[in-house]
Design an enzyme around this catalytic site. Structure first.
Site, PDB file in Angstrom:
ATOM      1  N   CYS A 136      -5.227   0.414  -2.671  1.00 27.12           N
ATOM      2  CA  CYS A 136      -4.268   0.268  -1.467  1.00 27.12           C
ATOM      3  C   CYS A 136      -2.744   0.226  -2.012  1.00 27.12           C
ATOM      4  O   CYS A 136      -2.323  -0.668  -2.199  1.00 27.12           O
ATOM      5  CB  CYS A 136      -4.203  -0.801  -0.692  1.00 27.12           C
ATOM      6  SG  CYS A 136      -3.044  -0.677   0.684  1.00 27.12           S
TER       7      CYS A 136
ATOM      8  N   CYS B 245      -0.266  -1.379  -0.157  1.00 29.17           N
ATOM      9  CA  CYS B 245      -0.149  -2.783  -0.089  1.00 29.17           C
ATOM     10  C   CYS B 245       0.429  -3.165  -1.311  1.00 29.17           C
ATOM     11  O   CYS B 245       1.034  -4.221  -1.428  1.00 29.17           O
ATOM     12  CB  CYS B 245      -1.541  -3.403  -0.032  1.00 29.17           C
ATOM     13  SG  CYS B 245      -2.509  -2.698   1.200  1.00 29.17           S
ATOM     14  N   ASP B 246       0.004  -2.706  -2.388  1.00 26.73           N
ATOM     15  CA  ASP B 246       0.450  -3.076  -3.697  1.00 26.73           C
ATOM     16  C   ASP B 246       1.303  -2.227  -4.736  1.00 26.73           C
ATOM     17  O   ASP B 246       1.879  -2.847  -5.759  1.00 26.73           O
ATOM     18  CB  ASP B 246      -0.861  -3.141  -4.577  1.00 26.73           C
ATOM     19  CG  ASP B 246      -1.875  -4.152  -3.847  1.00 26.73           C
ATOM     20  OD1 ASP B 246      -1.430  -5.188  -3.449  1.00 26.73           O
ATOM     21  OD2 ASP B 246      -2.899  -3.781  -4.027  1.00 26.73           O
TER      22      ASP B 246
END
Ligand code: NAP
Length: 315
Positions: free
Chosen positions: A132, A135-136
């Protein structure tokens, strides 16, 4: 045990749309959010193909709006993750043992990211390996990263990461992408993205130190002649597709060879040994291995709610 009229399992585009339509039809509707509230759109960035928005909208924002719309229509939204299902009794058991029983059930559990299946992928998960970018991605500011895959997800992840990382290498096992042309063009013309064609990840390389360690590179294997090469990167984003979240329903519903729920052609009726189960409906990616779009999931959610309404009226 809590008795409900209609339970919707899953809070992605399919589940939210089903809940909105059901509540507006006057059905007392409960939506169980699951362990990824909002579903796959919450881990994408720009959504440019959901009708109604002239400009791109953000996936997480779109899903917040869908859930807010469902609540506004009177849907009860429950934060729980279902651990067991008995479709004959139409009961679902939540994480803390709550048993939800219903007259009708719409299954909209969606699909989750697939992994390559390498041991090193587990070793470095969260330490350089991710599925992701939204997300990261921020952890890789001005660093070199790789994205694995050749579909829309991989192209979008690469474009997103190119805004953050120093350089993005997209690694694909064939010599052409399967993603949309417009995304392909953006990727191929992006100065911070390069593509390595005909290559697969043979191993994720890294420093296994529990505190200071992490990914340091990839060993790649040519899919044409088997030659090995190394690529130094600090992060690797796996974007090779999804698998349906159907493990709860093994032995209770028919599935295809990849685990997607099968349904009677042209309907949202799942089957068990070829026969539909009264009062049980499906919507979205969990039962759609072909289209897998937010808009098709929403459409199936609408169909499932209309069918559930007819079923509940007939009781
Ligand atoms: P996908 O379309 O199934 O593509 C998966 C990619 O990963 C393919 O290029 C595949 O290679 C590659 N792959 C699969 N297994 C692999 C492995 N073990 N090792 C290396 N590569 C592997 O999946 P997706 O990109 O997640 O998209 C899923 C669906 O969501 C699609 O229908 C897509 O259109 C949709 N989607 C839409 C948007 C959008 O409209 N903005 C955004 C994201 C996703 P091959 O090509 O060789 O099979």
């Amino acid at each position: 045990m809590k008795q409900h009229t209609l339970l919707v399992l899953g809070s992605g585009a399919a589940g939210c749309t089903a809940a909105i339509y059901a509540a507006r039809a006057g059905i007392k509707t409960t939506l169980i959010r699951g362990n990824q509230p909002g579903g796959q759109l919450t881990i994408t960035t720009d959504v440019e193909n959901y009708p109604g928005f002239a400009e791109a909208v953000q996936g997480p924002w779109l899903m917040e709006q869908m859930e807010a719309q469902a609540k506004h229509c009177g849907v009860e939204v429950v934060a729980d993750h279902i651990m067991a299902a008995d479709l004959t009794a139409k009961t679902l058991t939540g994480m803390n043992g709550t048993v939800y029983s219903a007259d009708a059930l719409i299954i909209a559990t969606g699909a989750s990211a697939k992994w390559l299946g390498l041991e090193s992928e587990k070793t470095y998960n969260g330490k350089g390996v991710s599925a992701c970018a939204t997300c990261d991605g921020a952890f890789y500011r001005n660093r070199n990263v790789a994205v694995i895959g050749g579909g829309n997800s991989a192209l979008e992840e690469a474009l997103y990461l190119a805004n953050i990382a120093k350089h993005v290498t997209l690694i694909h096992r064939r010599d052409s992408f399967r993603g949309e042309k417009v995304l392909q063009n953006r990727v191929l013309n992006h100065e911070k993205i390069s593509v390595i064609w005909n290559s697969a990840v043979d191993e994720i390389l890294g420093d296994p130190h529990p505190i200071t360690g992490g990914v340091t590179g990839l060993r790649l294997k040519s899919t044409t002649d088997g030659t090995l090469s190394e690529l130094p990167v600090h992060g690797v984003f796996i974007a090779i597709g999804h698998q349906p979240n159907t493990s709860l329903f093994k032995g209770q519903l028919d599935m295809d060879e990849t685990g997607y729920l099968t349904r009677l052609p042209g309907t949202v009726l799942p089957t068990h040994m070829g026969q539909p189960l009264p009062g049980v409906y499906v919507a979205g990616d969990v039962a759609d291995s072909i289209y897998r779009q937010a808009v098709t999931a929403a459409g199936m959610g609408c169909m499932a709610a209309l069918d559930a309404n007819r079923y509940l009226e007939s009781l």
